[in-house]
Design a protein around this motif. Structure first.
Motif, PDB file in Angstrom:
ATOM      1  N   LEU A  12       0.879  -1.180   0.000  1.00  0.00           N
ATOM      2  CA  LEU A  12       0.000   0.000   0.000  1.00  0.00           C
ATOM      3  C   LEU A  12       0.913   1.226   0.000  1.00  0.00           C
ATOM      4  O   LEU A  12       1.096   1.924   0.994  1.00  0.00           O
ATOM      5  N   ALA A  13       1.504   1.465  -1.133  1.00  0.00           N
ATOM      6  CA  ALA A  13       2.596   2.431  -1.264  1.00  0.00           C
ATOM      7  C   ALA A  13       2.245   3.839  -0.806  1.00  0.00           C
ATOM      8  O   ALA A  13       3.091   4.550  -0.272  1.00  0.00           O
ATOM      9  N   ASP A  14       1.024   4.263  -0.998  1.00  0.00           N
ATOM     10  CA  ASP A  14       0.647   5.636  -0.652  1.00  0.00           C
ATOM     11  C   ASP A  14      -0.099   5.718   0.682  1.00  0.00           C
ATOM     12  O   ASP A  14      -0.888   6.644   0.890  1.00  0.00           O
ATOM     13  N   PHE A  15       0.148   4.767   1.569  1.00  0.00           N
ATOM     14  CA  PHE A  15      -0.529   4.760   2.870  1.00  0.00           C
ATOM     15  C   PHE A  15      -0.142   6.027   3.633  1.00  0.00           C
ATOM     16  O   PHE A  15       1.028   6.244   3.942  1.00  0.00           O
ATOM     17  N   PRO A  16      -1.123   6.902   3.934  1.00  0.00           N
ATOM     18  CA  PRO A  16      -0.822   8.209   4.537  1.00  0.00           C
ATOM     19  C   PRO A  16      -0.664   8.120   6.061  1.00  0.00           C
ATOM     20  O   PRO A  16      -1.542   8.519   6.824  1.00  0.00           O
ATOM     21  N   GLU A  17       0.475   7.620   6.498  1.00  0.00           N
ATOM     22  CA  GLU A  17       0.700   7.353   7.911  1.00  0.00           C
ATOM     23  C   GLU A  17       0.446   8.564   8.807  1.00  0.00           C
ATOM     24  O   GLU A  17      -0.286   8.470   9.797  1.00  0.00           O
ATOM     25  N   ALA A  18       1.049   9.697   8.490  1.00  0.00           N
ATOM     26  CA  ALA A  18       0.932  10.882   9.350  1.00  0.00           C
ATOM     27  C   ALA A  18      -0.520  11.352   9.455  1.00  0.00           C
ATOM     28  O   ALA A  18      -1.003  11.677  10.555  1.00  0.00           O
ATOM     29  N   GLN A  19      -1.235  11.374   8.338  1.00  0.00           N
ATOM     30  CA  GLN A  19      -2.627  11.827   8.354  1.00  0.00           C
ATOM     31  C   GLN A  19      -3.505  10.866   9.143  1.00  0.00           C
ATOM     32  O   GLN A  19      -4.377  11.285   9.907  1.00  0.00           O
ATOM     33  N   ILE A  20      -3.283   9.581   8.956  1.00  0.00           N
ATOM     34  CA  ILE A  20      -4.062   8.593   9.696  1.00  0.00           C
ATOM     35  C   ILE A  20      -3.825   8.734  11.190  1.00  0.00           C
ATOM     36  O   ILE A  20      -4.774   8.725  11.978  1.00  0.00           O
ATOM     37  N   LEU A  21      -2.583   8.876  11.606  1.00  0.00           N
ATOM     38  CA  LEU A  21      -2.304   9.015  13.038  1.00  0.00           C
ATOM     39  C   LEU A  21      -2.972  10.272  13.607  1.00  0.00           C
ATOM     40  O   LEU A  21      -3.569  10.231  14.689  1.00  0.00           O
ATOM     41  N   LYS A  22      -2.896  11.360  12.879  1.00  0.00           N
ATOM     42  CA  LYS A  22      -3.532  12.600  13.329  1.00  0.00           C
ATOM     43  C   LYS A  22      -5.045  12.419  13.466  1.00  0.00           C
ATOM     44  O   LYS A  22      -5.638  12.773  14.490  1.00  0.00           O
TER      45      LYS A  22
END
Length: 119
Positions: A12-22
């Motif tokens: 899932l190359a474009d997994f938006p880690e920072a946005q999801i955590l926020k």
């Protein structure tokens, strides 16, 4: 407490880690189960080596595990799981031709053996 760990497959190359955590922290902190927003600790893990079934091609996953001190009602746990799932549904990439599995698990931590301090 609580601790949220989100594992996701590296395909899932474009997994938006920072946005999801926020967003997931914001969703959890509005729950009446969370007494102090500073107690919510979240992190992600990109899993590079994984297998999904016997034919893993074009398959990916996101799995969230929320660890809470024991004593919450099933309804409270379900509400927390749904808050997490809603954020993951919104942000998880869906590459064309790939089946992505999403799951959320709520785990109880034993109150008697849990140690927490603010230093």
């Amino acid at each position: 407490m609580p601790h949220l760990v989100i594992d996701f497959s590296a395909n899932l190359a474009d997994f938006p880690e920072a946005q999801i955590l926020k967003d997931v922290n914001a969703a959890l902190c509005t729950s009446p189960e969370i007494k102090d927003e500073a107690d919510v600790k979240s992190r992600t893990h990109r899993i590079t080596h994984f297998e999904i079934g016997a034919q893993p091609e074009n398959r990916g996953f996101v799995h969230a595990q929320l660890r809470l001190l024991s004593g919450r009602s099933p309804e409270a746990k379900n509400d927390l799981a749904e808050r997490i799932a809603a954020v993951l549904r919104k942000h998880t990439p869906r590459p064309e031709g790939m089946m992505v599995q999403l799951s959320v698990e709520i785990l109880d931590m034993d109150r008697g053996s849990y140690v927490k301090e603010r230093l």
